[in-house]
Scaffold this active site. Structure first.
Site, PDB file in Angstrom:
ATOM      1  CE  LYS A 143      31.647  37.716  36.104  1.00 15.00           C
ATOM      2  NZ  LYS A 143      31.829  38.665  35.048  1.00 15.00           N
ATOM      3  CG  ASP A 230      33.605  42.413  35.576  1.00 15.95           C
ATOM      4  OD1 ASP A 230      32.573  41.793  35.269  1.00 15.95           O
ATOM      5  OD2 ASP A 230      34.459  42.771  34.740  1.00 15.95           O
ATOM      6  CG  HIS A 235      36.893  35.517  35.549  1.00 14.79           C
ATOM      7  ND1 HIS A 235      35.956  34.537  35.402  1.00 14.79           N
ATOM      8  CD2 HIS A 235      36.370  36.617  34.937  1.00 14.79           C
ATOM      9  CE1 HIS A 235      34.921  35.017  34.717  1.00 14.79           C
ATOM     10  NE2 HIS A 235      35.152  36.279  34.441  1.00 14.79           N
TER      11      HIS A 235
END
Ligand code: BG6
Length: 478
Positions: A143, A230, A235
């Site tokens: 990522k 981020d 996630h």
């Protein structure tokens, strides 16, 4: 396994220790050779010496000289520059020599700066390193996968010129966490949860990834990314997909990912005032004093917002997603908040409102599951108190492996279930992009400041309370 970006931090901190631990357990195909590629002019001996030190540090008590010796005999270094086509031809020759023309699977791991992904892959193609005449060829990409839909789309297109989708393994290290995989077992390995896992019984879901750390030395990257890129696009969305997906027909990479992507497809797009009303943004006090952060930065270090998943299972159930740096404690948890009983028999209903059932799935650093329920206070009238059933993952006595151990092994054996597919990544950007754009526009909701060590700005608590709900702000006891 060929690691590009071999001199970087990820290689020494995560990749080599993970491969070494799997080697120690006898799980790597034998022999597995590891070739590091970077611009630095190391020799194999120098690189091995560096890795001996770093691996001993990162695997701590698990390091032993004998197994390290056996492992590192198969670790090589080959200098190379991603910008230089000739270097890839030299690399191809080097790999062929190592493999002695035997059929060998290869995994190319891109642990480089993201700006170099497309170039590195194109070079692999030009040097014929993608051809599968002599074994499988797979590529693992770290990522961030793009910075928005357009760049992710472009990157996908460019990679697809060299590798087929089934050769591409996009890492989201959250999927390598044991407790995240346990979500699948909890949901689909049991019968008792499924009948209540829907809008009829669940009031809302909270997914929190709180971090105590600040941005540290990553200011330069972080200020451009912000928390939505981020943490949320990857996630947190992965955790949401695991919580909300339907059961796949079989546990295969494609079937699992088909079900996951349907969750993202069902997310209701924000319209009009939703952008301002469905979330809260924050920045911790002192953020702009950090290294690499401009004084006038308006980048979020905290965000909380709700999404709705418009399908039969979840229609009308808000998913509250929240993440922040510099928060009270480090905790990743998923809270399934059930509805209140339809009719309360006990207690004075005016003054006492018992808490409804709650299932708390602790991902990290606590690793376990608690189910909260009401029970009678002994020797009282019909007074109730909240009690819980508590399961801890560590009762198995086994060390929980680092996420990279599982993911690297899966990439080596060719199991893509725990990697992100191109449509998943692009769909995630489709949801996040409009929120990022709106939050950067003049009509953006205010950016609230919070003191480090809090659960984000107080406005996030008030926002939740204004909807008759409250955050599960509990630091885990480990
Ligand atoms: C990374 C983010 O992907 O995940 C970091 O870039 C974040 O900002 C990290 O700190 C969190 O990972 P973990 O495994 O510590 O929860």
């Amino acid at each position: 396994m060929v690691i590009f970006g071999a001199s970087g931090d990820l290689t020494s901190r995560k990749l080599i220790p993970a491969l070494y631990r799997q080697f120690q357990r006898g799980r790597l195909p034998n022999p597995t050779r590891i070739v590091g590629v970077a611009r630095s002019p190391f020799t194999t001996e120098q690189w091995r010496a560096q890795l001996t030190e770093s691996t001993a540090k990162y695997v701590k008590g698990e390091f032993d000289n004998e197994s390290w010796q056996a492992f590192s005999n198969n670790v090589f270094y080959h200098p190379g520059d991603i910008g230089n086509e000739e270097d890839f031809h030299k690399l191809a020759n080097f790999l062929n020599e190592l493999e002695q023309s035997l059929t060998t699977d290869r995994v190319y791991y891109l642990s480089t700066m993201p700006q170099l992904y497309a170039a590195a892959i194109a070079q692999l193609g030009k040097a014929g390193l993608n051809t599968e005449k002599n074994g499988h060829r797979r590529v693992v990409i770290e990522k961030p996968f793009g910075t928005d839909l357009a760049s992710a789309n472009e990157l996908n297109k460019s990679i697809h010129q060299t590798f087929r989708e089934d050769q591409i393994y996009r890492i989201d290290h959250y999927l390598g966490k044991e407790t995240v995989q346990n979500m699948l077992v909890l949901r689909f390995g049991n019968t008792i949860f499924e009948p209540i896992w829907n809008r009829n019984y669940i009031d809302h879901v909270q997914i929190t990834v709180a971090e105590e750390v600040k941005v540290g030395r990553r200011g330069d990257y972080y200020d451009k990314a912000g928390i939505l890129r981020d943490m949320f696009q990857n996630h947190i969305f992965q955790l949401m997909m695991m919580t909300a997906m339907e059961a796949p027909v079989r546990f295969t990479g494609e079937m699992v990912r088909d079900e996951k992507v349907k969750v993202l497809q069902a997310v209701r797009p924000y319209k009009g005032s939703d952008f301002a009303e469905y979330g809260v943004r924050g920045q911790y006090a002192g953020y702009s004093d950090e290294q690499g952060i401009p004084d006038e930065s308006i980048t979020e270090t905290f965000a909380a917002f709700k999404l709705f998943i418009d399908n039969w299972r979840w229609k009308g159930v808000p998913f509250y997603l929240r993440s922040g740096k510099a928060m009270s404690c480090r905790t990743t948890q998923i809270v399934i908040q059930f509805r209140e009983p339809p009719h309360m028999l006990f207690g004075d209903q005016k003054s006492f409102r018992p808490e409804a059932n709650r299932l708390v799935i602790q991902i990290q650093p606590a690793e376990g599951i608690q189910l909260d329920f009401q029970s009678k206070v002994p020797d009282s009238d019909m007074k109730m108190r909240l009690s819980n059933l508590d399961f801890r993952f560590d009762t198995s006595g086994k060390e929980l492996p680092d996420a990279y151990q599982r993911l690297l092994l899966d990439a080596i054996v060719g199991d893509p279930s725990l990697f992100a597919r191109s449509d998943e990544v692009e769909q995630a950007w489709r949801i996040i992009d409009p929120i990022i754009a709106a939050w950067k526009s003049p009509a953006a909701p205010s950016l609230f400041t919070y003191e480090p060590g809090m659960w984000g700005p107080i406005q996030a608590t008030e926002w939740m309370e204004s909807q008759g709900r409250s955050w599960f702000d509990v630091c885990p006891i480990i």
